[in-house]
Design a protein around this motif. Structure first.
Motif, PDB file in Angstrom:
ATOM      1  N   VAL A   1       0.767  -1.216  -0.058  1.00 54.03           N
ATOM      2  CA  VAL A   1       0.022  -0.012  -0.012  1.00 54.03           C
ATOM      3  C   VAL A   1       0.816   1.380   0.121  1.00 54.03           C
ATOM      4  CG1 VAL A   1      -1.674   1.303   1.303  1.00 54.03           C
ATOM      5  CG2 VAL A   1      -1.703  -1.222   1.477  1.00 54.03           C
ATOM      6  N   SER A   2       0.722   1.901  -1.017  1.00 55.26           N
ATOM      7  CA  SER A   2       1.411   3.458  -1.132  1.00 55.26           C
ATOM      8  C   SER A   2       0.722   4.399  -0.309  1.00 55.26           C
ATOM      9  CB  SER A   2       1.474   3.730  -2.406  1.00 55.26           C
ATOM     10  OG  SER A   2       0.355   4.076  -3.079  1.00 55.26           O
ATOM     11  N   PHE A   3       1.590   5.417   0.483  1.00 59.16           N
ATOM     12  CA  PHE A   3       0.923   6.503   1.092  1.00 59.16           C
ATOM     13  C   PHE A   3       1.336   7.783   0.620  1.00 59.16           C
ATOM     14  CE2 PHE A   3       3.905   4.604   3.739  1.00 59.16           C
ATOM     15  CZ  PHE A   3       4.633   5.700   4.133  1.00 59.16           C
TER      16      PHE A   3
ATOM     17  N   ARG B   1      -3.519   2.758  -5.780  1.00 63.22           N
ATOM     18  CA  ARG B   1      -2.652   2.912  -4.574  1.00 63.22           C
ATOM     19  C   ARG B   1      -2.301   1.612  -3.701  1.00 63.22           C
ATOM     20  NH1 ARG B   1      -6.060   7.247  -3.556  1.00 63.22           N
ATOM     21  NH2 ARG B   1      -4.840   9.081  -4.347  1.00 63.22           N
TER      22      ARG B   1
END
Lengths: 437, 406
Positions: B64-66, B228
């Motif tokens: 998961v990218s933030f 995402r």
């Protein structure tokens, strides 16, 4: 007299230790099994918000596919589109109302010791907190203004506040989520309705989301859909806004309607809303709007799983076997005492006195079985928790009502088991037992 | 041989209630055991369904990218390259959902375009050209995805790729009369109107939801995911899964910032969690059946012992009059057989009755007919074993007892 009978009962029980142990453990096992399954079923079907569960209604409108009902027979969808949830809430026709949805995001705490982590978000209007009586530890819900022109505010649960700020009053501090600074405006005290009635679609026994944010922020921040998202037709165009405004359902809505009149009025409002939408070319199906109160909604969504009910009925049958077992053994036991009973009758004891004496003995066995059974049911609940895992841990325990119920069941079943053997034993002619001696 | 059924029966009738109680106890015990066994078999059959994938050697994780500027496309390509190069890795893919994990994406497919046509529901796995190898599934017709089939799916993608690979179960439900070879090249429609061509058929793959009716309906689409968040599904070589899991975690965690690697879980664990309800039910029912059998057997032992004690004098008299030890044993065994026999007959009726209620109320599978005779025989055997001890004790009562006065 009672203590004398009690002493006699003790003596008699001690005279046949194996048989008595057998009877006590049979009752204990029966009660243990029954109370374990009763507890689980009772907690699963508990009223999560007893003081107003009959005033809170789940809102459903039938926005589904003209050719297929959402579910047979002609059941409207279990969630709402973003458009309807927003329109209905903003109309403000109920005493209190809130659209809601599940989402999530990665939080990046300022404290470098805490790695970024993913948090669950409940998006809602501020009526959520008043409607469901959510207790606050610090701060307050956001304002009505923040609902309309959403501000970047957040209400944390006590647990998340503990994780982020070590449990201190963090009102006014900020947390970073996807490069937005969210201002903490309140912290809720531990609030865990069981079942978590307000969103059954994502599991009735799951945890409350980590934090709460104004519903409209979903649009502002382009927050993702969590939970179940069902579509009967594809969204028109591409991009976040077209998905948000599509006919896909990912939102829930609750209203508080204090009396029958308010319910009627709200039902009329729903119908007129849907008819308005029909004029705009939406809602191709016939009118099929539903307002369902908390307990009916729990039933409709089968919050108590079939397996729990199957086990409940099987454990009642199990108790029945244990009782039959005890009755048989008690009869056999009292039969060996027939000469003693005959003798006592002959020297003047009344039938009634003997009856009470033996009922005390049966009751004592039942009492011992009941206590042991209560212990076994606590053990049983531990077992259920380890077998079925986390989701059941909230329902695998006993409250005062259940403990009282366990005792009631123990006394009732031991008396039921003791009555016939006692009556039979006392009903012998004294002479017949004295002759051969 | 004289079985003395007449006298045994008449003696029993002197204690009707006692006999009736054991009979009922045996009947209800059989009812619970037979139905419990049937439920256990039903759940075991659910759990035994073939997942299609290599459960023992596979695992998955989510990515998961933030960071707002995180370049997911590059990350996916480089991650997969790095994972596939690790020693012990058989193959790896990025995907939107994991079999049996409980969350995923479903769509409807139909064989004709149109709003009012009924379709077949199917799970969707968005994968690349390594999927068949990573899942370890067999291609039974057509071809695998090629690099030219692949495209990037972003948050704004609204349409579907031109081709798909389906499980055999899904194609059977769409085209019941065609062989796999004949299905290849057929066009199906998604979202009522959008055509997709079936280019390949695989033998077996399960959807994310173990309780779903269409568990075997899966379609693979050639989408690389630039969302995402996405998942990686990795198959290790035989026996080295745990080492590979550690290696993958290390490799990915240190490779890039602005994203999280989380939720790494073996498929064994995913499958186990998916069936917690079923396996919990099996264990609970087994426990209940064992305890119940013990209670009923102990009840029979207890009651028989008492009846032996009560009849000591009569037994002594019979022995003094010339009855052999064996005939005393036989007496109690036959007495039990009569009671148990009546019990299992009533039990058979109750078993079927309870099963009809369970089937009606909880839509369980109806009990297989042979569980009834098996249950009857089992309880008869348990009864005979339980009564043997007290019967033997009875047979050792000395004939001299008859001469004593109580």
């Amino acid at each position: 007299m009672f203590t004398y009978y009690l002493r006699l009962a003790f003596k008699s029980i001690k005279r046949t230790p194996i048989l008595s142990a057998l009877m006590i453990s049979a009752i204990a096992l029966g009660i243990g099994a029954c109370m374990t399954t009763i507890s689980v079923n009772y907690m699963m079907s508990a009223d999560p918000i007893p003081h107003k569960s009959d005033q809170l209604y789940y809102v459903r409108v039938d926005s589904w596919d003209p050719y297929n009902a959402f579910d047979d027979p002609n059941i409207p969808p279990n969630q709402l589109t973003w458009t309807d949830a927003t329109n209905l809430t903003l109309a403000g026709k109920a005493f209190r109302q809130s659209a809601m949805a599940r989402s999530g995001g990665v939080l990046e705490p300022d404290n470098p010791d805490i790695k970024p982590f993913q948090a669950g978000i409940r998006l809602a209007y501020n009526d959520f907190f008043d409607m469901f009586d959510v207790p606050f530890l610090y701060g307050n819900p956001w304002t009505d203004e923040a609902d309309i022109n959403p501000e970047l505010v957040v209400v944390l649960t006590e647990q998340l506040n503990e994780r982020l700020f070590g449990g201190e009053n963090s009102v006014g501090r900020t947390i970073k989520m996807r490069s937005n600074d969210l201002t903490v405006i309140g912290i809720t005290k531990t609030w865990e309705p069981v079942p978590r009635f307000y969103d059954i679609t994502t599991g009735p026994f799951n945890d409350v989301s980590d934090m709460f944010m104004p519903y409209r922020l979903k649009q502002e921040l382009e927050l993702p859909n969590w939970g179940n998202n069902n579509c009967w037709k594809p969204s028109e165009g591409s991009g976040f806004m077209s998905r948000l405004l599509s006919e896909c359902i990912n939102n829930q809505m609750w209203v508080e309607l204090p009396n029958e009149q308010a319910r009627q009025d709200y039902m009329d409002f729903l119908d007129s809303y849907v008819n308005e939408q029909k004029a705009l070319g939406r809602f191709p199906r016939p009118l099929n709007n539903k307002l369902t109160d908390v307990m009916d909604w729990m039933k409709h969504e089968n919050v108590v799983p079939d397996d729990a009910e199957i086990m409940l009925w099987l454990s009642f049958l199990f108790l029945l076997v244990c009782l039959l077992n005890t009755i048989g053994l008690l009869m056999a036991k009292f039969a060996t005492k027939s000469s003693e009973i005959g003798l006592r009758r002959a020297v003047g004891a009344s039938k009634q006195a003997l009856f009470i004496q033996h009922l005390v003995e049966a009751g004592l066995i039942g009492f011992a079985g009941g206590i042991l059974g209560l212990g076994l049911s606590l053990l049983g609940l531990e077992g259920v928790e380890s077998l079925f895992g986390d989701f059941i841990s909230k329902v695998a325990h006993m409250d005062a009502t259940l403990v009282a119920m366990a005792f009631g069941l123990a006394v009732l079943s031991s008396v039921a088991a003791g009555l016939y053997p006692t009556w039979k034993a006392c009903n012998i002619a004294p002479a017949s037992q004295l002759k051969s001696q | 041989m004289n079985l003395e059924i007449g006298p045994i029966f008449r003696a029993m009738m002197r204690n009707k209630v006692g006999a009736m109680l054991i009979m009922l106890q045996i009947a209800v015990t059989m009812t619970i055991i037979a139905n419990g066994f049937s439920i256990i078999q039903e759940r075991k059959a659910l759990m035994a369904r073939d997942s299609g994938v290599d459960i023992a050697n596979s695992f998955h994780l989510s990515n998961v990218s933030f960071a707002e500027d995180f370049d997911m496309q590059t990350a996916v390509i480089d991650d997969l390259k790095a994972i596939r190069e690790l020693p012990g890795v058989a193959d790896a893919i990025q995907v939107n959902a994991i079999p049996l994990s409980g969350s995923g994406w479903s769509m409807g497919l139909q064989t004709e375009a149109g709003d009012d046509i009924d379709g077949s529901g199917t799970a969707v796995y968005m994968v690349d050209d390594h999927a068949l190898s990573a899942y370890d599934v067999k291609l039974i017709a057509g071809r695998n995805f090629e690099l030219t089939d692949l495209r990037w799916r972003t948050d704004n993608t609204n349409d579907w790729a031109d081709v798909l690979i389906a499980t055999e179960a899904l194609t059977k439900s769409l085209f019941p009369d065609l062989t796999p070879q004949e299905v290849i090249g057929k066009t199906v429609f998604i979202n009522n109107h959008e055509p997709i061509i079936i280019i390949g058929i695989i033998d077996k793959l399960q959807a994310p939801w173990s309780g779903w009716n269409n568990l075997d309906h899966v379609m693979l689409t050639p989408d690389r995911l630039a969302f995402r968040g996405n998942r990686y599904y990795i198959r290790a070589e035989e026996g080295v899964r745990d080492d590979v899991m550690k290696r993958v975690e290390e490799t990915l965690s240190n490779r890039l910032s602005g994203r999280m690697i989380q939720g790494m879980e073996s498929m064994e664990e995913t499958q186990r969690e998916s069936y917690t309800g079923a396996s919990g039910m099996i264990k609970m029912l087994t426990l209940i059946m064992i305890v119940l059998t013990i209670i009923t057997a102990m009840g029979i032992v207890g009651l028989a012992s008492f009846s032996v004690n009560r009849r000591k004098k009569q037994i002594g008299t019979r022995r003094a009059l010339g009855a052999a030890k064996n005939s005393i044993i036989r007496y109690f065994m036959i007495e039990n057989l009569i009671i148990s026999g009546a019990g299992v007959i009533v039990g058979a009726i109750l078993t079927v009755g309870l099963n009809m209620i369970l089937v009606q109320a909880f839509s369980l599978t109806p009990i297989a007919w042979y569980y009834v005779p098996i249950g009857m025989i089992s309880l008869l055997v348990i009864g005979q074993i339980a009564v043997f001890g007290p019967a033997q004790k009875a047979s050792s009562i000395p004939p001299a007892l008859a001469t004593r006065s109580a």
